[in-house]
Scaffold this active site. Structure first.
Site, PDB file in Angstrom:
ATOM      1  N   HIS A 100       0.832  -1.202   0.000  1.00  0.00           N
ATOM      2  CA  HIS A 100       0.000   0.000   0.000  1.00  0.00           C
ATOM      3  C   HIS A 100       0.860   1.243   0.000  1.00  0.00           C
ATOM      4  O   HIS A 100       1.928   1.278   0.600  1.00  0.00           O
ATOM      5  CB  HIS A 100      -0.958   0.020   1.196  1.00  0.00           C
ATOM      6  CG  HIS A 100      -0.291  -0.187   2.527  1.00  0.00           C
ATOM      7  ND1 HIS A 100       0.088  -1.435   2.970  1.00  0.00           N
ATOM      8  CD2 HIS A 100       0.085   0.685   3.486  1.00  0.00           C
ATOM      9  CE1 HIS A 100       0.652  -1.317   4.172  1.00  0.00           C
ATOM     10  NE2 HIS A 100       0.676  -0.043   4.500  1.00  0.00           N
ATOM     11  N   HIS A 102       0.827   5.167   1.060  1.00  0.00           N
ATOM     12  CA  HIS A 102       0.137   6.195   1.847  1.00  0.00           C
ATOM     13  C   HIS A 102       0.180   7.508   1.057  1.00  0.00           C
ATOM     14  O   HIS A 102       1.262   7.944   0.642  1.00  0.00           O
ATOM     15  CB  HIS A 102       0.852   6.441   3.181  1.00  0.00           C
ATOM     16  CG  HIS A 102       0.873   5.270   4.116  1.00  0.00           C
ATOM     17  ND1 HIS A 102       0.062   5.192   5.233  1.00  0.00           N
ATOM     18  CD2 HIS A 102       1.629   4.144   4.127  1.00  0.00           C
ATOM     19  CE1 HIS A 102       0.328   4.062   5.885  1.00  0.00           C
ATOM     20  NE2 HIS A 102       1.274   3.414   5.235  1.00  0.00           N
TER      21      HIS A 102
HETATM   22  P1  DGP Z   1       1.700   0.400   7.356  1.00  0.00           P
HETATM   23  O1  DGP Z   1       2.304   0.722   8.690  1.00  0.00           O
HETATM   24  O2  DGP Z   1       2.415   1.122   6.220  1.00  0.00           O
HETATM   25  O3  DGP Z   1       1.551  -1.075   7.128  1.00  0.00           O
HETATM   26  O4  DGP Z   1       0.251   1.055   7.398  1.00  0.00           O
HETATM   27  C1  DGP Z   1      -0.937   0.339   7.573  1.00  0.00           C
HETATM   28  C2  DGP Z   1      -2.026   1.362   7.679  1.00  0.00           C
HETATM   29  O5  DGP Z   1      -3.260   0.709   7.514  1.00  0.00           O
HETATM   30  C3  DGP Z   1      -2.099   2.086   9.016  1.00  0.00           C
HETATM   31  O6  DGP Z   1      -1.857   3.472   8.800  1.00  0.00           O
HETATM   32  C4  DGP Z   1      -3.503   1.862   9.516  1.00  0.00           C
HETATM   33  C5  DGP Z   1      -4.227   1.339   8.308  1.00  0.00           C
HETATM   34  N1  DGP Z   1      -5.237   0.321   8.598  1.00  0.00           N
HETATM   35  C6  DGP Z   1      -5.043  -0.860   9.247  1.00  0.00           C
HETATM   36  N2  DGP Z   1      -6.184  -1.562   9.313  1.00  0.00           N
HETATM   37  C7  DGP Z   1      -7.106  -0.823   8.649  1.00  0.00           C
HETATM   38  C8  DGP Z   1      -8.496  -1.034   8.358  1.00  0.00           C
HETATM   39  O7  DGP Z   1      -9.116  -2.032   8.702  1.00  0.00           O
HETATM   40  N3  DGP Z   1      -9.125  -0.031   7.666  1.00  0.00           N
HETATM   41  C9  DGP Z   1      -8.480   1.096   7.240  1.00  0.00           C
HETATM   42  N4  DGP Z   1      -9.193   2.000   6.568  1.00  0.00           N
HETATM   43  N5  DGP Z   1      -7.176   1.316   7.488  1.00  0.00           N
HETATM   44  C10 DGP Z   1      -6.511   0.363   8.194  1.00  0.00           C
END
Ligand code: DGP
Length: 114
Positions: A100, A102
């Site tokens: 992903h 950001h």
């Molecule tokens: P990373 O640390 O780069 O793996 O970021 C993962 C991101 O994903 C973190 O900023 C929070 C987000 N995240 C985790 N679970 C969920 C979810 O169920 N829904 C959404 N919208 N975001 C999520």
């Protein structure tokens, strides 16, 4: 192994989806770190940036960057600038093992990152 993001793609759990096409999906981060914080993900399950090969994934990478620019424009953060971040593995701070990007904007970012 599938992650929570696969469930979002399959609409098994809700998310605030802001963009979608055949290759990518984008939705608001559940724990926003800026006024605009959106995650851009491939629909294909790719765990980390380490699995990316330029030749194989060129179209997918283009689709992710096109999505970032289109969303930034729509969210009104394109003119002042924004940040794109891909965390990889432990030292990169990756928590969800589905690739992903950001998209962060709406405030001035610091450098270096923490
Ligand atoms: P990373 O640390 O780069 O793996 O970021 C993962 C991101 O994903 C973190 O900023 C929070 C987000 N995240 C985790 N679970 C969920 C979810 O169920 N829904 C959404 N919208 N975001 C999520």
């Amino acid at each position: 192994m599938s992650t929570i993001f696969k469930k979002i793609i399959d609409r098994e759990i809700p998310a605030d989806i802001v963009y979608e096409n055949d290759k990518v999906m984008a939705f608001r981060d559940i724990n926003p770190q800026a006024p605009v914080h959106i995650l851009i993900i491939p629909k294909e399950e790719i765990p980390t940036v380490r699995e990316i090969k330029g030749e194989k994934h060129a179209d997918l990478l283009a689709a992710m960057f096109d999505a970032a620019n289109e969303i930034a424009e729509k969210e009104g953060i394109s003119k002042d600038g924004f940040r794109l971040v891909i965390n990889c593995d432990k030292n990169g701070g990756q928590e969800v093992y589905h690739l992903h990007m950001h998209l962060l904007g709406g405030r001035r970012m610091q450098w270096p990152p923490g």
